[in-house]
Scaffold this motif. Sequence first.
Motif, mmCIF file in Angstrom:
data_model
loop_
_atom_site.group_PDB
_atom_site.id
_atom_site.type_symbol
_atom_site.label_atom_id
_atom_site.label_comp_id
_atom_site.label_asym_id
_atom_site.label_seq_id
_atom_site.Cartn_x
_atom_site.Cartn_y
_atom_site.Cartn_z
ATOM 1 N N PHE A 146 0.829 -1.205 0.000
ATOM 2 C CA PHE A 146 0.000 0.000 0.000
ATOM 3 C C PHE A 146 0.863 1.255 0.000
ATOM 4 O O PHE A 146 2.013 1.234 0.416
ATOM 5 N N THR A 147 0.260 2.321 -0.463
ATOM 6 C CA THR A 147 0.805 3.671 -0.332
ATOM 7 C C THR A 147 -0.364 4.554 0.063
ATOM 8 O O THR A 147 -1.409 4.536 -0.592
ATOM 9 N N LEU A 148 -0.209 5.293 1.145
ATOM 10 C CA LEU A 148 -1.271 6.172 1.624
ATOM 11 C C LEU A 148 -0.712 7.585 1.713
ATOM 12 O O LEU A 148 0.325 7.810 2.331
ATOM 13 N N ILE A 149 -1.398 8.499 1.073
ATOM 14 C CA ILE A 149 -0.990 9.906 1.093
ATOM 15 C C ILE A 149 -2.175 10.720 1.601
ATOM 16 O O ILE A 149 -3.275 10.645 1.055
ATOM 17 N N LEU A 150 -1.946 11.476 2.656
ATOM 18 C CA LEU A 150 -2.961 12.390 3.171
ATOM 19 C C LEU A 150 -2.453 13.803 2.949
ATOM 20 O O LEU A 150 -1.376 14.166 3.424
ATOM 21 N N GLU A 151 -3.210 14.583 2.213
ATOM 22 C CA GLU A 151 -2.829 15.956 1.920
ATOM 23 C C GLU A 151 -3.910 16.899 2.421
ATOM 24 O O GLU A 151 -5.076 16.750 2.067
ATOM 25 N N GLY A 152 -3.511 17.832 3.269
ATOM 26 C CA GLY A 152 -4.458 18.788 3.822
ATOM 27 C C GLY A 152 -4.870 19.814 2.790
ATOM 28 O O GLY A 152 -4.052 20.291 2.006
ATOM 29 N N GLU A 153 -6.131 20.127 2.792
ATOM 30 C CA GLU A 153 -6.667 21.154 1.902
ATOM 31 C C GLU A 153 -7.671 21.987 2.685
ATOM 32 O O GLU A 153 -8.233 21.529 3.674
ATOM 33 N N GLN A 154 -7.870 23.190 2.223
ATOM 34 C CA GLN A 154 -8.835 24.076 2.854
ATOM 35 C C GLN A 154 -9.392 24.978 1.768
ATOM 36 O O GLN A 154 -8.627 25.616 1.040
ATOM 37 N N ASP A 155 -10.694 25.014 1.629
ATOM 38 C CA ASP A 155 -11.301 25.797 0.558
ATOM 39 C C ASP A 155 -11.389 27.283 0.879
ATOM 40 O O ASP A 155 -11.338 28.114 -0.010
ATOM 41 N N VAL A 156 -11.532 27.612 2.155
ATOM 42 C CA VAL A 156 -11.687 29.006 2.561
ATOM 43 C C VAL A 156 -10.712 29.271 3.697
ATOM 44 O O VAL A 156 -10.574 28.469 4.619
ATOM 45 N N LEU A 157 -10.031 30.419 3.665
ATOM 46 C CA LEU A 157 -9.016 30.733 4.659
ATOM 47 C C LEU A 157 -9.532 31.458 5.884
ATOM 48 O O LEU A 157 -8.772 31.942 6.640
ATOM 49 N N GLY A 158 -10.732 31.621 6.073
ATOM 50 C CA GLY A 158 -11.208 32.303 7.262
ATOM 51 C C GLY A 158 -12.628 32.773 7.054
ATOM 52 O O GLY A 158 -13.234 32.513 6.028
ATOM 53 N N PRO A 159 -13.141 33.492 8.020
ATOM 54 C CA PRO A 159 -14.535 33.906 7.934
ATOM 55 C C PRO A 159 -14.818 34.838 6.773
ATOM 56 O O PRO A 159 -15.934 34.925 6.305
ATOM 57 N N SER A 160 -13.799 35.510 6.239
ATOM 58 C CA SER A 160 -14.066 36.457 5.158
ATOM 59 C C SER A 160 -14.117 35.799 3.786
ATOM 60 O O SER A 160 -14.431 36.445 2.801
ATOM 61 N N GLY A 161 -13.782 34.498 3.715
ATOM 62 C CA GLY A 161 -13.909 33.755 2.461
ATOM 63 C C GLY A 161 -12.990 34.270 1.378
ATOM 64 O O GLY A 161 -11.865 34.660 1.607
ATOM 65 N N ALA A 162 -13.506 34.295 0.161
ATOM 66 C CA ALA A 162 -12.705 34.669 -1.004
ATOM 67 C C ALA A 162 -12.263 36.117 -0.942
ATOM 68 O O ALA A 162 -11.333 36.511 -1.628
ATOM 69 N N GLY A 163 -12.913 36.929 -0.113
ATOM 70 C CA GLY A 163 -12.561 38.337 -0.024
ATOM 71 C C GLY A 163 -11.461 38.609 0.986
ATOM 72 O O GLY A 163 -11.347 39.718 1.495
ATOM 73 N N ALA A 164 -10.646 37.609 1.293
ATOM 74 C CA ALA A 164 -9.572 37.781 2.260
ATOM 75 C C ALA A 164 -8.624 38.876 1.788
ATOM 76 O O ALA A 164 -8.256 38.938 0.626
ATOM 77 N N THR A 165 -8.238 39.713 2.717
ATOM 78 C CA THR A 165 -7.331 40.816 2.377
ATOM 79 C C THR A 165 -5.898 40.437 2.726
ATOM 80 O O THR A 165 -5.646 39.434 3.385
ATOM 81 N N GLN A 166 -4.985 41.277 2.290
ATOM 82 C CA GLN A 166 -3.572 41.087 2.624
ATOM 83 C C GLN A 166 -3.390 41.096 4.140
ATOM 84 O O GLN A 166 -2.585 40.351 4.672
ATOM 85 N N ASP A 167 -4.149 41.950 4.838
ATOM 86 C CA ASP A 167 -4.048 42.019 6.296
ATOM 87 C C ASP A 167 -4.481 40.702 6.927
ATOM 88 O O ASP A 167 -3.866 40.249 7.891
ATOM 89 N N ASP A 168 -5.548 40.094 6.396
ATOM 90 C CA ASP A 168 -6.019 38.805 6.920
ATOM 91 C C ASP A 168 -4.929 37.746 6.753
ATOM 92 O O ASP A 168 -4.643 36.979 7.664
ATOM 93 N N LEU A 169 -4.337 37.710 5.572
ATOM 94 C CA LEU A 169 -3.286 36.727 5.307
ATOM 95 C C LEU A 169 -2.053 36.988 6.167
ATOM 96 O O LEU A 169 -1.424 36.058 6.671
ATOM 97 N N ALA A 170 -1.716 38.249 6.366
ATOM 98 C CA ALA A 170 -0.572 38.601 7.211
ATOM 99 C C ALA A 170 -0.830 38.176 8.647
ATOM 100 O O ALA A 170 0.088 37.684 9.331
ATOM 101 N N THR A 171 -2.051 38.314 9.121
ATOM 102 C CA THR A 171 -2.403 37.899 10.482
ATOM 103 C C THR A 171 -2.263 36.389 10.640
ATOM 104 O O THR A 171 -1.696 35.914 11.634
ATOM 105 N N ILE A 172 -2.736 35.630 9.671
ATOM 106 C CA ILE A 172 -2.623 34.175 9.708
ATOM 107 C C ILE A 172 -1.155 33.759 9.705
ATOM 108 O O ILE A 172 -0.727 32.905 10.484
ATOM 109 N N LEU A 173 -0.358 34.390 8.849
ATOM 110 C CA LEU A 173 1.063 34.076 8.773
ATOM 111 C C LEU A 173 1.763 34.385 10.093
ATOM 112 O O LEU A 173 2.592 33.606 10.576
#
Length: 99
Positions: free
Chosen positions: A25-52
């Motif tokens: 066997f070979t098992l690969i688990l890859e994490g994915e996330q469709d939305v980065l936070g409560p603001s969804g697709a409208g995430a701003t640079q500030d939101d991303l900087a806060t997460i980082l």
Amino acid sequence: MSGPRVKTCAACARGIAPSEVYYRFTLILEGEQDVLGPSGAGATQDDLATILKQLEQGDESAQELEDQVHWERSGVVCSACRSVVVRTLSAPPEAAGPH
């Protein structure tokens, strides 16, 4: 001259004799996330900087964070463990229950 070596089941650690059937066997688990936070697709640079910044200040090392996103294993399992793995991964999602 020696024959094939005894293999070890990755699930139960039982030795698998060269004359027994085993399953690779070979098992690969890859994490994915469709939305980065409560603001969804409208995430701003500030939101991303806060997460980082949160990631940088966290207790986990870069390797631990990477392991959470990509995990890969391969090996062999015996016939009994193959049945358990197939049953576990074939179950309908609604029957899985909470984790």
